[in-house]
Scaffold this motif. Sequence first.
Motif, PDB file in Angstrom:
ATOM      1  N   PRO A 157      -8.248  -0.088   1.970  1.00  0.00           N
ATOM      2  CA  PRO A 157      -8.315   1.375   1.974  1.00  0.00           C
ATOM      3  C   PRO A 157      -7.073   2.031   2.559  1.00  0.00           C
ATOM      4  CG  PRO A 157      -9.712   0.465   3.695  1.00  0.00           C
ATOM      5  CD  PRO A 157      -9.255  -0.687   2.857  1.00  0.00           C
ATOM      6  N   GLU A 158      -6.279   1.267   3.335  1.00  0.00           N
ATOM      7  CA  GLU A 158      -5.046   1.836   3.893  1.00  0.00           C
ATOM      8  C   GLU A 158      -3.916   1.836   2.872  1.00  0.00           C
ATOM      9  OE1 GLU A 158      -4.229  -2.456   4.046  1.00  0.00           O
ATOM     10  OE2 GLU A 158      -6.011  -1.210   4.321  1.00  0.00           O
ATOM     11  N   ALA A 159      -4.178   1.254   1.668  1.00  0.00           N
ATOM     12  CA  ALA A 159      -3.187   1.196   0.576  1.00  0.00           C
ATOM     13  C   ALA A 159      -1.907   0.523   1.071  1.00  0.00           C
ATOM     14  CB  ALA A 159      -2.921   2.576   0.003  1.00  0.00           C
ATOM     15  N   ARG A 160      -0.754   1.189   0.888  1.00  0.00           N
ATOM     16  CA  ARG A 160       0.536   0.664   1.356  1.00  0.00           C
ATOM     17  C   ARG A 160       0.867  -0.697   0.778  1.00  0.00           C
ATOM     18  NH1 ARG A 160       4.039   4.098   3.436  1.00  0.00           N
ATOM     19  NH2 ARG A 160       4.900   2.480   4.759  1.00  0.00           N
ATOM     20  N   PRO A 161       1.227  -0.879  -0.474  1.00  0.00           N
ATOM     21  CA  PRO A 161       1.342   0.199  -1.455  1.00  0.00           C
ATOM     22  C   PRO A 161       0.019   0.420  -2.182  1.00  0.00           C
ATOM     23  CG  PRO A 161       2.093  -1.811  -2.449  1.00  0.00           C
ATOM     24  CD  PRO A 161       1.685  -2.159  -1.032  1.00  0.00           C
ATOM     25  N   GLY A 162      -0.049   1.506  -2.912  1.00  0.00           N
ATOM     26  CA  GLY A 162      -1.221   1.734  -3.742  1.00  0.00           C
ATOM     27  C   GLY A 162      -1.858   3.085  -3.541  1.00  0.00           C
ATOM     28  N   PRO A 163      -2.937   3.337  -4.284  1.00  0.00           N
ATOM     29  CA  PRO A 163      -3.645   4.624  -4.206  1.00  0.00           C
ATOM     30  C   PRO A 163      -4.428   4.749  -2.910  1.00  0.00           C
ATOM     31  CG  PRO A 163      -4.811   3.096  -5.642  1.00  0.00           C
ATOM     32  CD  PRO A 163      -3.525   2.426  -5.281  1.00  0.00           C
TER      33      PRO A 163
END
Length: 374
Positions: free
Chosen positions: A339-345
């Motif tokens: 859920p923290e993404a990084r990278p990503g949505p």
Amino acid sequence: MFDSHSRRPVARLVLENGDVYTGVGFGATGESFGEVVFNTGMTGYQEILTDPSYCGQIVTMTYPLIGNYGVNVDDVESRRPYVKGFVVREFSPEPSHFKATGNIEAYLKQHGIIGIAGVDTRKLTKTIRSRGTMKGILTTLDTPLSALMEKLAAPLPTDQIDQVTPPAIYRCPGEGRRVVAMDFGMKAGVLRSLLARRCDVIVVPARTKAEEILRWQPHGVMLSNGPGDPMDAWYAVETVRELIGRVPIFGICLGLQLIALACGARTEKMRFGHRGVNHPVKDLRTGRIAITSQNHGYVVSPDSLRGTDLVVSHINQNDGTIEGLVHTKHPVFCVQYHPEARPGPDDSDDLFDQFMDMMDRVREGSWVPHAETN
């Protein structure tokens, strides 16, 4: 040996099935051994390089051009890169981006990581998809193939968590809820997400015992992502088992697997894993679909949940694997994705808010067990 056109060293990636990919070396020189995996992200290569969950792995990027926006100090997810090697179709030696402070080749060289370019990454990815992840050696040396195959007979290491966990406890002060984060290879994005919610975060090494964690009187415990086979982290499973029912818990990726094992379920190795930034996941409680960032090679066996106090809350829409679990008796929930993404949505960033709400409700005495998910 040097390539006659680029004047860079010739590099070879040798797989345990005998396949050899020859290309141009960039970054560091030498030899490295690890598990060969692939990531489908179009961007985010610096976050991937510095994600501790890739410790011990040679990462193949399926997107054909890597390095075009360079590297910078803002896109790192840990103290340093932990990958064992980097495989690309083409790399850009001259990046173009306003934030760039260097290029990918110098970055790999600085951190002792061997890169190989000019190989058919499409073919390599298809091989991994059909045969599964394999051991591999990435080398710029003239070592005979027979000697490399002998080295590939050795087992992969099982101490990846010990390589990436911090050596000692440290604290990131905040004015809000006190959270103990068990760092099994925690991405910086997880810490940022907690600090953005003003949490008082105490980060502890992976082998920290339950009683030491509880001495901090936390409002909640965060179980981070991390590398390797969750079954090798038996010490963490024991700790999580002791914490369940005594403090609210939120787990991410490896954290989910540890919770499952602590509750009596089983994990199993996937053929080639989920590694990318575009995986659809359905929340069975709301019907909502989130596009998620993922990096894992193990999943929870659905059949093993029978007889446990865990129910499935999220499902991967591509292959039906488990992406989330909730405990039916205690304040515990977890997800397999990031859920923290990084990278990503950032579709799933609200999971951190759910963690905050769960801690508050437990403190107020208003928390009620989750209803079973149909």
